[in-house]
Design a protein around this motif. Sequence first.
Motif, PDB file in Angstrom:
ATOM      1  N   HIS A  54       0.795  -1.227   0.000  1.00 37.18           N
ATOM      2  CA  HIS A  54       0.000   0.000   0.000  1.00 37.18           C
ATOM      3  C   HIS A  54       0.833   1.286   0.000  1.00 37.18           C
TER       4      HIS A  54
ATOM      5  N   VAL B 147       1.355   4.572   4.342  1.00 36.06           N
ATOM      6  CA  VAL B 147       0.629   3.862   5.399  1.00 36.06           C
ATOM      7  C   VAL B 147       1.507   3.593   6.621  1.00 36.06           C
TER       8      VAL B 147
ATOM      9  N   LEU C 255      -6.670  -0.841   6.623  1.00 36.24           N
ATOM     10  CA  LEU C 255      -5.840  -1.788   5.879  1.00 36.24           C
ATOM     11  C   LEU C 255      -6.449  -3.187   5.948  1.00 36.24           C
TER      12      LEU C 255
END
Length: 221
Positions: A71, A75, A129
């Motif tokens: 990601h 993040v 997530l």
Amino acid sequence: MDFWFDPLCPFAWITSRWITEVAGKAPVTVRWHAMSLALLNSGKDMPEARRTMLDLYWGPVRVLAAARAAHGDAVTGPLYTAMGSRFHAPGGIFEPVRTAPAEEFRAAMIEGLGRTRPDIEAALAETGLPAGLIDAMDDDRWDDELRASHARVPSDGLGQELIGVPTISVDGGAGQFGPVLTEIPRGERAVRLWEAFRTLAGDPAFFELKQSTGRTEPLTH
């Protein structure tokens, strides 16, 4: 600045919250990077209880490595905050460690470190997530990602010798271990400490500063 951390290290947590405080009051941009204390200590001889303790450090940092790979860099900071705010808060996994007698310290650490999974699952949910990232805890395929993160610490062309976390690079300069703080500076005090640290870190003559006394108990909140 670039900031390398292990999410389980209380001293890295304190320094990170100081930097977060500074970033709200001074023109500081922070890039967050995972650093594994288990990896740094791999291959070293140590008592069995300490090895067992360090083996339990792999899980959370592997999840961070997997999250970044899937990601992106953005993040890492939020996931670290979500994990750390649970690990190091009152009632967190380290609370029993702080009150354990010295002879029971490692046993208390091992017991606490064995309870990180629910906190990591909650942190993944908080940051939006995928829950499946929790599987990275037991997957050593992510260790190469961590080695690559270590390798990104600048060394100014000198031999890299990573000591521990936190490691900080200011304006792309050589990585510095520390500063190690025992409480979270707030307000103008935080900014003054940052200005002093940046001055030292930016001077090419600066190499090391370390106190000769014992370290006090970290105040992580």
